[in-house]
Design an enzyme around this catalytic site. Structure first.
Site, short mmCIF file in Angstrom:
data_model
loop_
_atom_site.label_atom_id
_atom_site.label_comp_id
_atom_site.label_asym_id
_atom_site.label_seq_id
_atom_site.Cartn_x
_atom_site.Cartn_y
_atom_site.Cartn_z
N SER A 147 0.78 -1.11 -0.11
CA SER A 147 0.04 0.02 0.02
C SER A 147 0.93 1.28 -0.01
O SER A 147 1.66 1.34 -0.98
CB SER A 147 -0.72 0.00 1.03
OG SER A 147 -1.92 0.89 1.01
N HIS A 189 -4.02 -0.63 -4.36
CA HIS A 189 -5.36 -0.98 -4.32
C HIS A 189 -6.14 -0.59 -5.67
O HIS A 189 -7.32 0.22 -5.90
CB HIS A 189 -6.10 -0.19 -3.27
CG HIS A 189 -5.57 -0.31 -1.98
ND1 HIS A 189 -5.67 -1.45 -1.04
CD2 HIS A 189 -4.44 0.63 -1.25
CE1 HIS A 189 -5.01 -1.13 -0.09
NE2 HIS A 189 -4.53 0.06 -0.06
N GLU A 216 -5.01 -5.31 -5.01
CA GLU A 216 -4.85 -5.99 -3.64
C GLU A 216 -4.37 -7.27 -3.68
O GLU A 216 -4.83 -8.02 -4.66
CB GLU A 216 -6.23 -5.56 -3.22
CG GLU A 216 -6.28 -4.29 -2.60
CD GLU A 216 -7.75 -3.91 -1.86
OE1 GLU A 216 -8.43 -5.21 -1.80
OE2 GLU A 216 -7.98 -2.75 -1.60
#
Length: 304
Positions: A147, A189, A216
């Protein structure tokens, strides 16, 4: 940024012999941390398996202890005995000699999610930043990030902004990243949060950058000087606008530009490419635009 001198580089290299040319494990967030843990297992394998020393950097997060507990448990279940948490809260922490020593003999360094701007504000340009570059480039360690930790890996880092339905001029801004990769920008994401428009906005404004969007529970694994591999449940999207035509300079902020001849590569899980060796006919089977991407991301950039 890295300020390690040549003499210091030689000393580091003598203290910790090279085990390879180094790997990056760039994760799109929400990787499996409790079941088969395919991506984390690969990270551990590249770091040396049960003999690895893994340092977890949670500086991107405001809930650093919770992050550490999650990864401490996961890496422990994967058989790693030497696990260290660097819960850095300030630039002073990132210049602390004790913390630097933890990086010096680490075989795996993992950056958690959170806010990439926070992460760079704490470690960017510090002694710890320099030692991470030495770990990757001189000792062949593996550096992972998920992330926010993924977005921070490139020299140009996505700092803030969004584009919902279509690309928009001026909707997204960049900042300085850690610089393990150059001439790319990384978003995470990616499919789950429908970020293609955001990545197109970046590429439209910065056509010399190739955009990398990672889903993800998906990782782009890069072996420096060798090749790439995609792991996990999703795909990696590459947006290449280097040859595009656009009217971006003629429109107002927040308007949607024309983007003509933008190339998109979709690399699902299982995709694997290696740099062709000299005289290897394999080079003919890799389309030139993808080969150029491969050559760029696997480039063994020196300590700078």
């Amino acid at each position: 940024m890295n300020t390690t001198s040549t003499q210091e580089q030689q000393q580091i290299g003598n203290e910790q012999p090279r085990t390879g040319y180094g790997h990056l494990v760039i994760i799109g967030g929400h990787e499996d941390r409790s079941n088969d843990m395919q991506i984390l297992s690969r990270f551990v394998e590249l770091a040396g398996g049960k003999d690895a020393k893994i340092v977890v950097i949670s500086a991107a997060s405001t809930v650093a202890d919770e992050m550490w507990q999650t990864y401490d448990r996961a890496f422990g279940e994967l058989g790693v005995a030497r696990r260290v948490h660097l819960g850095l809260q300030s630039r002073q922490d990132a210049n602390d000699e004790d913390h630097i020593r933890d990086i010096v003999d680490a075989t795996g360094i993992f950056m958690t999610g959170g806010d990439q701007k926070r992460l760079l504000a704490i470690i960017g340009g510090t002694a710890l930043d320099a030692e991470m570059h030495a770990a990757l480039k001189l000792r062949g360690a593996v550096i992972g990030g998920t992330s926010a930790g993924a977005s921070a890996m490139s020299g140009h880092m996505l700092a803030q902004g969004r584009a919902e339905l279509h690309p928009e001029k001026g909707s997204v801004s960049l900042g300085a990243g850690l610089g393990f990769l150059h001439k790319v920008v990384i978003d995470q994401h990616f499919s789950e949060r429908q970020r293609l428009s955001r990545l197109l906005s970046i590429v439209a404004q910065n056509p010399y950058l190739q955009g990398i969007g990672i889903d993800e529970d998906t990782a782009l694994v890069i072996e420096r000087g060798v090749g790439i591999e995609v792991l996990g449940e999703g795909a990696v999207t590459v947006v290449d606008g280097r040859s595009m035509t656009t009217n971006l300079h003629d429109i107002a902020n927040r308007e949607t530009p024309e983007l003509i001849d933008v190339r998109l590569h979709l690399l699902p899980s299982g995709s694997k490419y290696q740099l062709p060796k000299e005289g290897d006919q394999e080079q003919r089977r890799i389309p030139q635009p993808l080969l150029e991407f491969l050559e760029n991301v696997t480039k063994r950039n020196p300590i700078s």
